[in-house]
Design an enzyme around this catalytic site. Structure first.
Site, mmCIF file in Angstrom:
data_model
loop_
_atom_site.group_PDB
_atom_site.id
_atom_site.type_symbol
_atom_site.label_atom_id
_atom_site.label_comp_id
_atom_site.label_asym_id
_atom_site.label_seq_id
_atom_site.Cartn_x
_atom_site.Cartn_y
_atom_site.Cartn_z
ATOM 1 N N ASP A 123 0.858 -1.192 0.000
ATOM 2 C CA ASP A 123 0.000 0.000 0.000
ATOM 3 C C ASP A 123 0.889 1.236 0.000
ATOM 4 O OD1 ASP A 123 -2.084 2.035 0.776
ATOM 5 O OD2 ASP A 123 -3.295 0.234 1.075
ATOM 6 N N ASP A 166 3.965 2.469 -4.142
ATOM 7 C CA ASP A 166 2.895 3.055 -4.944
ATOM 8 C C ASP A 166 2.788 2.244 -6.227
ATOM 9 O OD1 ASP A 166 1.431 4.846 -6.753
ATOM 10 O OD2 ASP A 166 1.678 6.305 -5.134
ATOM 11 N N VAL A 167 1.577 1.824 -6.579
ATOM 12 C CA VAL A 167 1.423 0.955 -7.757
ATOM 13 C C VAL A 167 1.712 1.680 -9.072
ATOM 14 C CG1 VAL A 167 -0.164 -0.685 -6.658
ATOM 15 C CG2 VAL A 167 -1.100 1.270 -7.937
ATOM 16 N N ASN A 182 -6.051 -4.944 -5.590
ATOM 17 C CA ASN A 182 -7.233 -4.236 -5.097
ATOM 18 C C ASN A 182 -7.036 -2.716 -5.004
ATOM 19 O OD1 ASN A 182 -9.713 -4.025 -3.100
ATOM 20 N ND2 ASN A 182 -7.956 -3.204 -1.985
ATOM 21 N N TYR A 241 -13.871 6.768 -13.878
ATOM 22 C CA TYR A 241 -13.814 5.594 -12.980
ATOM 23 C C TYR A 241 -14.372 4.361 -13.692
ATOM 24 C CZ TYR A 241 -14.527 2.617 -8.914
ATOM 25 O OH TYR A 241 -14.498 1.560 -8.033
ATOM 26 N N LYS A 246 -12.601 0.728 -14.665
ATOM 27 C CA LYS A 246 -13.056 -0.582 -14.181
ATOM 28 C C LYS A 246 -13.517 -1.469 -15.338
ATOM 29 C CE LYS A 246 -12.067 -0.076 -9.846
ATOM 30 N NZ LYS A 246 -11.051 -0.912 -9.195
ATOM 31 N N ALA A 302 -19.737 0.010 -1.506
ATOM 32 C CA ALA A 302 -19.315 -0.696 -0.289
ATOM 33 C C ALA A 302 -18.965 0.310 0.795
ATOM 34 C CB ALA A 302 -18.125 -1.597 -0.601
ATOM 35 N N THR A 336 -16.849 1.663 3.001
ATOM 36 C CA THR A 336 -15.419 1.706 3.341
ATOM 37 C C THR A 336 -15.041 3.168 3.572
ATOM 38 O OG1 THR A 336 -14.672 2.091 1.076
ATOM 39 C CG2 THR A 336 -15.021 -0.216 1.717
HETATM 40 N N1 LIG Z 1 -16.002 1.303 -1.790
HETATM 41 C C1 LIG Z 1 -16.763 1.063 -2.867
HETATM 42 O O1 LIG Z 1 -17.937 1.418 -2.952
HETATM 43 C C2 LIG Z 1 -16.198 0.268 -4.023
HETATM 44 C C3 LIG Z 1 -17.096 -0.260 -4.958
HETATM 45 C C4 LIG Z 1 -16.600 -0.984 -6.029
HETATM 46 C C5 LIG Z 1 -15.231 -1.182 -6.157
HETATM 47 N N2 LIG Z 1 -14.385 -0.660 -5.236
HETATM 48 C C6 LIG Z 1 -12.943 -0.906 -5.432
HETATM 49 O O2 LIG Z 1 -12.424 -1.528 -4.278
HETATM 50 C C7 LIG Z 1 -11.030 -1.244 -4.168
HETATM 51 C C8 LIG Z 1 -10.737 -0.819 -2.744
HETATM 52 O O3 LIG Z 1 -11.548 0.291 -2.420
HETATM 53 P P1 LIG Z 1 -11.960 0.679 -0.931
HETATM 54 O O4 LIG Z 1 -13.372 1.105 -0.973
HETATM 55 O O5 LIG Z 1 -11.529 -0.364 0.024
HETATM 56 O O6 LIG Z 1 -11.102 2.030 -0.780
HETATM 57 P P2 LIG Z 1 -10.107 2.577 0.342
HETATM 58 O O7 LIG Z 1 -9.796 3.968 -0.087
HETATM 59 O O8 LIG Z 1 -10.651 2.306 1.703
HETATM 60 O O9 LIG Z 1 -8.801 1.656 0.141
HETATM 61 C C9 LIG Z 1 -7.986 1.753 -1.016
HETATM 62 C C10 LIG Z 1 -6.548 1.443 -0.629
HETATM 63 O O10 LIG Z 1 -5.743 1.494 -1.819
HETATM 64 C C11 LIG Z 1 -4.574 2.226 -1.521
HETATM 65 N N3 LIG Z 1 -4.069 2.875 -2.725
HETATM 66 C C12 LIG Z 1 -4.698 3.830 -3.463
HETATM 67 N N4 LIG Z 1 -3.888 4.237 -4.447
HETATM 68 C C13 LIG Z 1 -2.737 3.528 -4.330
HETATM 69 C C14 LIG Z 1 -1.522 3.516 -5.059
HETATM 70 N N5 LIG Z 1 -1.317 4.360 -6.075
HETATM 71 N N6 LIG Z 1 -0.554 2.640 -4.678
HETATM 72 C C15 LIG Z 1 -0.730 1.829 -3.629
HETATM 73 N N7 LIG Z 1 -1.865 1.801 -2.883
HETATM 74 C C16 LIG Z 1 -2.848 2.651 -3.242
HETATM 75 C C17 LIG Z 1 -4.988 3.271 -0.492
HETATM 76 O O11 LIG Z 1 -3.872 3.763 0.243
HETATM 77 C C18 LIG Z 1 -5.967 2.467 0.365
HETATM 78 O O12 LIG Z 1 -5.299 1.802 1.425
HETATM 79 C C19 LIG Z 1 -10.740 -0.174 -5.230
HETATM 80 O O13 LIG Z 1 -10.121 -0.794 -6.353
HETATM 81 C C20 LIG Z 1 -12.111 0.336 -5.607
HETATM 82 O O14 LIG Z 1 -12.165 0.799 -6.943
HETATM 83 C C21 LIG Z 1 -14.817 0.060 -4.164
#
Ligand SMILES: NC(=O)c1ccc[n+]([C@@H]2O[C@H](COP(=O)([O-])OP(=O)(O)OC[C@H]3O[C@@H](n4cnc5c(N)ncnc54)[C@H](O)[C@@H]3O)[C@@H](O)[C@H]2O)c1
Length: 259
Positions: free
Chosen positions: A40, A56-57, A83, A153, A157, A186, A188
Site C-alpha cells: 500500500d 505506490d502501484v 485491489n 472511474y 473498471k 461498499a 469503506t
Molecule cells: N467502496 C466502494 O464502494 C467500491 C465499490 C466498487 C469497487 N471498489 C474498489 O475496491 C477497491 C478498494 O476500495 P476501498 O473502498 O476499500 O477504498 P479505500 O480507499 O478504503 O482503500 C484503497 C486502498 O488502496 C490504496 N491505494 C490507493 N492508491 C494507491 C496507489 N497508487 N498505490 C498503492 N496503494 C494505493 C490506499 O492507500 C488504500 O489503502 C478499489 O479498487 C475500488 O475501486 C470500491
C-alpha cells in the site's frame, strides 16, 4: 466459512490492503491460515500480523521491489489480490487529460505492474499446488452498469474487467486462475470521503442505499468473503469470472417498493 483454515500453507499479497476492502481481505486471509503481505502507499492501517510493504502501484521499480521482497520474506506466493484503486467523479467534460492518465495509471496499469512482477512467483507456486494459485482483482459494478458522474472511474473498471478475462486466458495453462469481483457501493473509508464531500451526507447515503435492491451498502467483509472464495482451493475450476457482490444492483429490476 469462519473457522476454516483453507489458506493454511499459502502466501498472499494484497494491494491496497491497509484500508477498506483490502484490509478486510488481508484480515480474513490471516484468519484462514495464510501468511499475508500488504502492499500500500500508506501502510498504517495494515492488519496486525501482515507484512506491510510501502509502495505506490504507479512506480514500476517500487512494485517490483515490493513484490519480490514480499515473496522472499514469505517464501513463495500463491495468492495475489490486486485491489488498490481510487475513485473519480464527473462526466467526460469534467476531468482533464492529466486526471485521466492519473486514474488509469493507478486503477489499470497498477494492476498490470503488480501482476507482471507477481507472475514469476505465482508460476513457481502453481507447479507445487495445482488449483490453489490465483489472481483476484477488485473491479466494480461501474464496469457493467452505467452510473452517472463516473465516466473515468467506469472506464478504468471496464478495462479491469476485460484485463481479467485476457489474463485468465493467458495464464490458464500455467495453472494460474484470474478472476475479479464487482462490488456495488461498499461501506469503506472511500465512501466516507465521498459522503464528506456531499452537500447533504445523510441524503447522499440514503440515495446510495436505495440504489441497491437490498436497500443497504455492501460491507467490506462481504466483498472480502467473495474474494477469498475466488482465491481459495474450493474455486479450483473458476477462472475468467466476474463475481458481483452488489446487493442485486446489476442483475435485478425491481418495481418501486409501494407498487
Ligand atoms: N467502496 C466502494 O464502494 C467500491 C465499490 C466498487 C469497487 N471498489 C474498489 O475496491 C477497491 C478498494 O476500495 P476501498 O473502498 O476499500 O477504498 P479505500 O480507499 O478504503 O482503500 C484503497 C486502498 O488502496 C490504496 N491505494 C490507493 N492508491 C494507491 C496507489 N497508487 N498505490 C498503492 N496503494 C494505493 C490506499 O492507500 C488504500 O489503502 C478499489 O479498487 C475500488 O475501486 C470500491
Amino acid at each position: 466459512m469462519t473457522g476454516t483454515r483453507d489458506f493454511e500453507g499459502m502466501n498472499a499479497l494484497v494491494t491496497g490492503g491497509a484500508s477498506g476492502i483490502g484490509a478486510a481481505v488481508a484480515t480474513m486471509l490471516l484468519e484462514r491460515g495464510a501468511r499475508v503481505a500488504v502492499l500500500d502507499r500508506e501502510t498504517a492501517g495494515a492488519p496486525e500480523g501482515a507484512l506491510a510493504v510501502k509502495a505506490d502501484v504507479t512506480d514500476d521499480a517500487a512494485v517490483r521491489a515490493a513484490v519480490d521482497g514480499a515473496a522472499a520474506e514469505l517464501g513463495s506466493l500463491h495468492t495475489l489480490v490486486s485491489n488498490a484503486g481510487i475513485g473519480s467523479i464527473g462526466s467526460v467534460e469534467d476531468n482533464d487529460d492529466d486526471e485521466w492518465a492519473r486514474v488509469l495509471d493507478i486503477n489499470v496499469v497498477g494492476m498490470v505492474r503488480t501482476a507482471r512482477h507477481a507472475l514469476p512467483h505465482l508460476r513457481r507456486a502453481a507447479a507445487e499446488r495445482p488449483g490453489a494459485v490465483s489472481i483476484t482483482q477488485t473491479c466494480s459494478i461501474a464496469a457493467t452498469a452505467g452510473l452517472p458522474q463516473r465516466a473515468l472511474y467506469s472506464a478504468s473498471k471496464g478495462a479491469v474487467l476485460s484485463l481479467t478475462l485476457a489474463m485468465a486466458a493467458d495464464h490458464v495453462r500455467e495453472g494460474i486462475r484470474v478472476n475479479c469481483v464487482n462490488p456495488g457501493t461498499a461501506d469503506t473509508p472511500w465512501i466516507g470521503r465521498l459522503l464528506g464531500q456531499a452537500g447533504d451526507p445523510a441524503a447522499e447515503r440514503a440515495a446510495l442505499n436505495a440504489r441497491q435492491p437490498l436497500g443497504r451498502l455492501v460491507s467490506a467483509d462481504e466483498v472480502a468473503a467473495a474474494i477469498l472464495y475466488l482465491a481459495s482451493p474450493a474455486a479450483a475450476s473458476v477462472t475468467g469470472t466476474a463475481l458481483a457482490v452488489d446487493g442485486g444492483m446489476q442483475g435485478l429490476r425491481l418495481r418501486p417498493a409501494d407498487s
